[in-house]
Design a protein around this motif. Structure first.
Motif, PDB file in Angstrom:
ATOM      1  N   ARG A 108       0.855  -1.184   0.000  1.00  0.00           N
ATOM      2  CA  ARG A 108       0.000   0.000   0.000  1.00  0.00           C
ATOM      3  C   ARG A 108       0.889   1.231   0.000  1.00  0.00           C
ATOM      4  O   ARG A 108       1.864   1.297   0.752  1.00  0.00           O
ATOM      5  CB  ARG A 108      -0.946  -0.004   1.210  1.00  0.00           C
ATOM      6  N   LEU A 109       0.539   2.186  -0.839  1.00  0.00           N
ATOM      7  CA  LEU A 109       1.378   3.367  -1.001  1.00  0.00           C
ATOM      8  C   LEU A 109       0.534   4.633  -1.004  1.00  0.00           C
ATOM      9  O   LEU A 109      -0.438   4.739  -1.757  1.00  0.00           O
ATOM     10  CB  LEU A 109       2.171   3.265  -2.311  1.00  0.00           C
ATOM     11  N   ILE A 110       0.910   5.573  -0.159  1.00  0.00           N
ATOM     12  CA  ILE A 110       0.346   6.923  -0.203  1.00  0.00           C
ATOM     13  C   ILE A 110       1.448   7.827  -0.724  1.00  0.00           C
ATOM     14  O   ILE A 110       2.555   7.877  -0.163  1.00  0.00           O
ATOM     15  CB  ILE A 110      -0.121   7.392   1.186  1.00  0.00           C
ATOM     16  N   LEU A 111       1.174   8.533  -1.811  1.00  0.00           N
ATOM     17  CA  LEU A 111       2.166   9.382  -2.475  1.00  0.00           C
ATOM     18  C   LEU A 111       1.659  10.818  -2.505  1.00  0.00           C
ATOM     19  O   LEU A 111       0.577  11.086  -3.022  1.00  0.00           O
ATOM     20  CB  LEU A 111       2.406   8.859  -3.899  1.00  0.00           C
ATOM     21  N   GLU A 112       2.440  11.735  -1.947  1.00  0.00           N
ATOM     22  CA  GLU A 112       2.029  13.132  -1.862  1.00  0.00           C
ATOM     23  C   GLU A 112       3.118  14.038  -2.425  1.00  0.00           C
ATOM     24  O   GLU A 112       4.305  13.816  -2.189  1.00  0.00           O
ATOM     25  CB  GLU A 112       1.733  13.514  -0.406  1.00  0.00           C
ATOM     26  N   GLU A 113       2.699  15.066  -3.158  1.00  0.00           N
ATOM     27  CA  GLU A 113       3.626  15.996  -3.798  1.00  0.00           C
ATOM     28  C   GLU A 113       3.539  17.365  -3.127  1.00  0.00           C
ATOM     29  O   GLU A 113       2.455  17.901  -2.953  1.00  0.00           O
ATOM     30  CB  GLU A 113       3.279  16.117  -5.285  1.00  0.00           C
TER      31      GLU A 113
END
Length: 207
Positions: A108-113
């Motif tokens: 599971r991956l949460i990716l934030e910019e």
């Protein structure tokens, strides 16, 4: 029993492996390391990630399935790699450090910019699924923000239609995929198995 958790912060503008791949004479992708040229940059960055991951998490090895929360901070809103290409590049360095066994552990991956022109970096948290879980929701804002608009990437602009003043015929114009300047066919240099066209000037800058 200690919780399966690690955090890594690596300072410097995050970069993507896809921007630094070259092909050898057999067509296989390679990542130069000590050629003394621009393309060495990614391999050096991967080593930096591995070093920082191990330094910041001594005596830690995560062997179970993981949740990853990755926050990427760029210098500029307009000029930076595709954020969707960043995780693979980072996880390759984390795997090389020995902190994880295999990047397939990331389930599971949460990716934030984000943007920080003074301190570009990435911050990664790895959390074992035996102890942690994700609970999130998407909600509509009470008041809207100004949208961050995007233009087409350079590889979509490499071929476009231009109408000449004295003719009704459409003319396909090929452009350098780095600087965007129009190219004559005899001036174009092919790379990436013919999928990329660049001008001689940009080629000299790369090497």
């Amino acid at each position: 029993m200690s919780k399966a958790y690690a955090k890594i912060i690596v300072h410097g503008s995050p970069i993507s492996k896809s921007n630094f791949k070259l092909s050898n004479l057999k067509g296989r992708s390679i990542l130069p390391y000590n050629s003394g040229k621009y393309h060495d940059r990614y391999a050096i960055y991967e080593e930096q990630i591995a070093y920082e991951a191990r330094l910041q998490n001594p005596n830690t090895i995560l062997t179970e399935s993981l949740i990853a929360v990755l926050k990427v901070y760029y210098k500029s809103k307009k000029r930076h790699p595709d954020t969707t290409n960043i995780p693979k590049s980072i996880f390759d360095g984390i795997e090389k450090s020995g902190l994880i066994i295999n990047d397939a552990q990331i389930r599971r991956l949460i990716l934030e910019e984000y943007y920080d022109n003074q301190n570009p970096r990435f911050e990664l948290e790895l959390l074992g699924e035996s102890t942690y879980y994700i609970n999130y929701e998407i909600r509509e804002r009470d008041s809207t923000l100004d949208p961050i608009e995007y233009s087409a990437p350079s590889n979509k602009k490499s071929s476009y239609i231009s109408k000449t003043k004295d003719s009704n015929k459409n003319l396909n114009i090929t452009c350098c995929e780095i600087c965007g300047k129009p190219l004559k066919k005899e001036e174009a240099i092919s790379a990436n198995k013919g999928q990329t066209l660049i001008c001689k000037n940009c080629l000299r800058k790369l090497f």
